[in-house]
Design a protein around this motif. Sequence first.
Motif, PDB file in Angstrom:
ATOM      1  N   GLU A  83       0.700  -1.140  -0.025  1.00  0.00           N
ATOM      2  CA  GLU A  83       0.147  -0.161   0.032  1.00  0.00           C
ATOM      3  C   GLU A  83       0.899   1.350   0.169  1.00  0.00           C
ATOM      4  N   PHE A  84       1.907   1.201   0.806  1.00  0.00           N
ATOM      5  CA  PHE A  84       2.687   2.342   0.951  1.00  0.00           C
ATOM      6  C   PHE A  84       3.474   2.933  -0.372  1.00  0.00           C
ATOM      7  N   HIS A  85       3.935   1.695  -1.205  1.00  0.00           N
ATOM      8  CA  HIS A  85       4.640   2.157  -2.246  1.00  0.00           C
ATOM      9  C   HIS A  85       3.411   2.343  -3.576  1.00  0.00           C
ATOM     10  N   VAL A  86       2.592   2.131  -3.264  1.00  0.00           N
ATOM     11  CA  VAL A  86       1.251   2.498  -4.374  1.00  0.00           C
ATOM     12  C   VAL A  86       0.877   3.940  -4.054  1.00  0.00           C
ATOM     13  N   THR A  87       0.442   4.002  -2.907  1.00  0.00           N
ATOM     14  CA  THR A  87      -0.251   5.348  -2.426  1.00  0.00           C
ATOM     15  C   THR A  87       0.649   6.375  -1.628  1.00  0.00           C
ATOM     16  N   GLY A  88       1.962   6.001  -1.161  1.00  0.00           N
ATOM     17  CA  GLY A  88       2.535   6.725  -0.260  1.00  0.00           C
ATOM     18  C   GLY A  88       2.146   6.879   0.990  1.00  0.00           C
ATOM     19  N   MET A  89       0.870   6.125   1.412  1.00  0.00           N
ATOM     20  CA  MET A  89       0.397   6.032   2.971  1.00  0.00           C
ATOM     21  C   MET A  89       0.145   4.507   3.090  1.00  0.00           C
ATOM     22  N   VAL A  90       0.159   3.935   4.475  1.00  0.00           N
ATOM     23  CA  VAL A  90      -0.385   2.845   4.748  1.00  0.00           C
ATOM     24  C   VAL A  90      -1.431   2.991   5.927  1.00  0.00           C
ATOM     25  N   ARG A  91      -2.483   2.353   5.774  1.00  0.00           N
ATOM     26  CA  ARG A  91      -3.592   2.273   6.833  1.00  0.00           C
ATOM     27  C   ARG A  91      -2.928   1.514   8.141  1.00  0.00           C
ATOM     28  N   PRO A  92      -2.925   2.093   9.202  1.00  0.00           N
ATOM     29  CA  PRO A  92      -2.512   1.449  10.416  1.00  0.00           C
ATOM     30  C   PRO A  92      -3.848   0.363  10.978  1.00  0.00           C
ATOM     31  N   ARG A  93      -3.531  -0.873  11.303  1.00  0.00           N
ATOM     32  CA  ARG A  93      -4.427  -1.678  11.789  1.00  0.00           C
ATOM     33  C   ARG A  93      -4.118  -2.167  13.223  1.00  0.00           C
ATOM     34  N   ASP A  94      -5.540  -2.644  13.735  1.00  0.00           N
ATOM     35  CA  ASP A  94      -5.106  -3.108  15.087  1.00  0.00           C
ATOM     36  C   ASP A  94      -5.029  -4.822  14.948  1.00  0.00           C
ATOM     37  N   GLY A  95      -4.505  -5.502  15.828  1.00  0.00           N
ATOM     38  CA  GLY A  95      -4.462  -6.928  15.567  1.00  0.00           C
ATOM     39  C   GLY A  95      -3.982  -7.821  16.827  1.00  0.00           C
ATOM     40  N   THR A  96      -3.823  -8.877  16.747  1.00  0.00           N
ATOM     41  CA  THR A  96      -3.420  -9.529  17.904  1.00  0.00           C
ATOM     42  C   THR A  96      -2.553 -10.785  17.352  1.00  0.00           C
ATOM     43  N   VAL A  97      -1.740 -11.213  18.434  1.00  0.00           N
ATOM     44  CA  VAL A  97      -0.771 -12.414  18.249  1.00  0.00           C
ATOM     45  C   VAL A  97      -1.647 -13.483  19.382  1.00  0.00           C
ATOM     46  N   VAL A  98      -1.909 -14.590  18.683  1.00  0.00           N
ATOM     47  CA  VAL A  98      -2.636 -15.634  19.784  1.00  0.00           C
ATOM     48  C   VAL A  98      -1.717 -16.651  19.938  1.00  0.00           C
ATOM     49  N   LEU A  99      -1.354 -17.046  21.077  1.00  0.00           N
ATOM     50  CA  LEU A  99      -0.678 -18.487  21.271  1.00  0.00           C
ATOM     51  C   LEU A  99      -1.680 -19.647  21.659  1.00  0.00           C
ATOM     52  N   MET A 100      -1.702 -20.364  20.719  1.00  0.00           N
ATOM     53  CA  MET A 100      -2.664 -21.700  20.757  1.00  0.00           C
ATOM     54  C   MET A 100      -1.702 -22.695  21.523  1.00  0.00           C
ATOM     55  N   SER A 101      -2.408 -23.478  22.308  1.00  0.00           N
ATOM     56  CA  SER A 101      -1.874 -24.724  22.787  1.00  0.00           C
ATOM     57  C   SER A 101      -3.024 -25.658  23.571  1.00  0.00           C
ATOM     58  N   THR A 102      -2.493 -26.749  23.703  1.00  0.00           N
ATOM     59  CA  THR A 102      -3.600 -27.877  24.159  1.00  0.00           C
ATOM     60  C   THR A 102      -3.827 -27.875  25.326  1.00  0.00           C
ATOM     61  N   VAL A 103      -5.365 -27.651  25.376  1.00  0.00           N
ATOM     62  CA  VAL A 103      -6.037 -27.605  26.681  1.00  0.00           C
ATOM     63  C   VAL A 103      -7.019 -28.719  26.835  1.00  0.00           C
ATOM     64  N   ALA A 114      -2.521  -7.948  22.146  1.00  0.00           N
ATOM     65  CA  ALA A 114      -3.196  -7.321  21.291  1.00  0.00           C
ATOM     66  C   ALA A 114      -2.202  -5.893  21.294  1.00  0.00           C
ATOM     67  N   PHE A 115      -2.127  -5.672  19.738  1.00  0.00           N
ATOM     68  CA  PHE A 115      -1.220  -4.270  19.377  1.00  0.00           C
ATOM     69  C   PHE A 115      -2.286  -3.287  18.547  1.00  0.00           C
ATOM     70  N   THR A 116      -1.920  -1.946  18.660  1.00  0.00           N
ATOM     71  CA  THR A 116      -2.752  -0.955  18.412  1.00  0.00           C
ATOM     72  C   THR A 116      -1.897  -0.265  17.162  1.00  0.00           C
ATOM     73  N   ARG A 117      -2.752   0.074  16.210  1.00  0.00           N
ATOM     74  CA  ARG A 117      -2.230   0.989  15.064  1.00  0.00           C
ATOM     75  C   ARG A 117      -0.812   0.414  14.422  1.00  0.00           C
ATOM     76  N   GLY A 118      -0.958  -0.873  14.099  1.00  0.00           N
ATOM     77  CA  GLY A 118       0.295  -1.494  13.551  1.00  0.00           C
ATOM     78  C   GLY A 118       0.392  -1.278  12.204  1.00  0.00           C
ATOM     79  N   TRP A 119       1.618  -1.394  11.654  1.00  0.00           N
ATOM     80  CA  TRP A 119       1.792  -1.137  10.042  1.00  0.00           C
ATOM     81  C   TRP A 119       3.061  -1.922   9.617  1.00  0.00           C
ATOM     82  N   PRO A 120       3.108  -2.583   8.614  1.00  0.00           N
ATOM     83  CA  PRO A 120       4.208  -3.192   8.326  1.00  0.00           C
ATOM     84  C   PRO A 120       5.377  -2.408   7.731  1.00  0.00           C
ATOM     85  N   VAL A 121       6.595  -2.491   8.519  1.00  0.00           N
ATOM     86  CA  VAL A 121       7.880  -1.740   8.100  1.00  0.00           C
ATOM     87  C   VAL A 121       8.817  -2.499   7.241  1.00  0.00           C
TER      88      VAL A 121
END
Length: 153
Positions: A83-103, A114-121
Amino acid sequence: MLPLASPTAMPFTTAHFVLAIDGLTSVSFSKCSGLAGEVSVEEYQEGGENRFAHRFPSRAAFPNLVLNQGAGPLYELWDWFYEFHVTGMVRPRDGTVVLMSTVDGELAPVRVWAFTRGWPVKLTGPDLDAQSSAVAIEAIEIAHHGLVLKKVL
């Protein structure tokens, strides 16, 4: 006070985790680093007080998340980075990293960061070597504005 017994809960294994980003398909990864934070310390040396310097919390900082995965058929993370290479801007997004384990014999989420306003660098494609049969590994690095460990219900 010393504990009377050691905890009986076993630690979770880190064999499986998932990156979920708002508006993108969730993706499993084989390695993740950057689940950390720190608070800077500012020192103030008070005149006449020679025994110590006062120490105050200053500013929180979080390293970039770095995630590695086997190269697969999905292009959404590459498109988000591009997105940044095409428009010069990238839209920040919220996300999560979820650890999965056997329960109780079932694969279930056990930790959610959970992270806020993430964008790929940075996006790194796999090293290609015709003489190797190793899995093609690609990596994405995500800058963000903060990380929170959420309670798993």
